[in-house]
Design a protein around this motif. Structure first.
Motif, PDB file in Angstrom:
ATOM      1  N   GLU A  50       0.836  -1.186   0.000  1.00  0.00           N
ATOM      2  CA  GLU A  50       0.000   0.000   0.000  1.00  0.00           C
ATOM      3  C   GLU A  50       0.876   1.243   0.000  1.00  0.00           C
ATOM      4  O   GLU A  50       0.548   2.234  -0.659  1.00  0.00           O
ATOM      5  N   ILE A 104       2.187   1.904  -3.505  1.00  0.00           N
ATOM      6  CA  ILE A 104       1.171   2.441  -4.401  1.00  0.00           C
ATOM      7  C   ILE A 104       0.964   3.909  -4.099  1.00  0.00           C
ATOM      8  O   ILE A 104       0.835   4.721  -5.017  1.00  0.00           O
ATOM      9  N   THR A 105       0.927   4.297  -2.845  1.00  0.00           N
ATOM     10  CA  THR A 105       0.744   5.708  -2.508  1.00  0.00           C
ATOM     11  C   THR A 105       2.004   6.497  -2.822  1.00  0.00           C
ATOM     12  O   THR A 105       1.917   7.674  -3.167  1.00  0.00           O
ATOM     13  N   ASP A 112      -3.444   5.332  -8.804  1.00  0.00           N
ATOM     14  CA  ASP A 112      -4.862   5.340  -8.481  1.00  0.00           C
ATOM     15  C   ASP A 112      -5.463   4.088  -9.109  1.00  0.00           C
ATOM     16  O   ASP A 112      -5.364   3.874 -10.317  1.00  0.00           O
ATOM     17  N   TRP A 113      -6.151   3.255  -8.233  1.00  0.00           N
ATOM     18  CA  TRP A 113      -6.693   1.982  -8.704  1.00  0.00           C
ATOM     19  C   TRP A 113      -7.777   2.198  -9.748  1.00  0.00           C
ATOM     20  O   TRP A 113      -7.871   1.438 -10.722  1.00  0.00           O
TER      21      TRP A 113
END
Length: 152
Positions: free
Chosen positions: A2, A5-6, A11-12
């Motif tokens: 996580e 990704i941040t 952005d999913w």
């Protein structure tokens, strides 16, 4: 994960939309570009194969035509030789006939010349005999005339 990704700012939802967009683009390209290109290549491949087959057939026909040409030329040469041989035989026969005819004419001419010469000779002998007889008569007349004159 996580945090990763941040950290990268992924952005999913955007990623899912991008995946869907990429899938739609890939499907559209496959349907409108790749499939027609494969069809075109298959068609072109079949045309090339057909052209190669036709060229092989044409090459075979060319070889057959060359063989037929060679055969016809040989046949024409044989016919020409036969005609030339026939012409030579005919010319030799004609020359022999002309030579024989010329010899016969020469013999006839020579025989006629001998006959004419004999006739001229015979006529000349007759004329000479007549001349001799006339001379003898003239000589006898002169002699008799002299004797008659000397006896008178």
């Amino acid at each position: 994960m996580e945090g990763l990704i941040t950290t990268f700012g992924i952005d999913w939802r955007m990623l899912a939309i991008q995946i869907v967009n990429f899938g739609v683009l890939l499907t559209a390209l496959w349907y409108f570009l790749y499939k027609p290109m494969l069809q075109f290549l298959d068609k072109r491949r079949s045309e090339v194969v057909e052209a190669v087959q036709k060229s092989e057939q044409a090459e075979l026909k060319l070889k057959d035509a060359a063989a037929a040409k060679t055969k016809k030329i040989a046949e024409a040469a044989r016919e020409a030789m036969a005609i030339m041989d026939s012409a030579q035989v005919s010319a030799q026969a004609q020359a022999a006939a002309l030579l024989l005819e010329a010899q016969q004419r020469a013999e006839r001419t020579l025989l006629e010349a001998h006959e004419r010469a004999e006739e001229v000779k015979r006529k000349t002998l007759i004329a000479q005999k007549a001349e001799i007889a006339r001379m003898v008569v003239l000589g006898a007349e002169k002699t008799l005339h002299k004797k008659v004159q000397s006896s008178v």
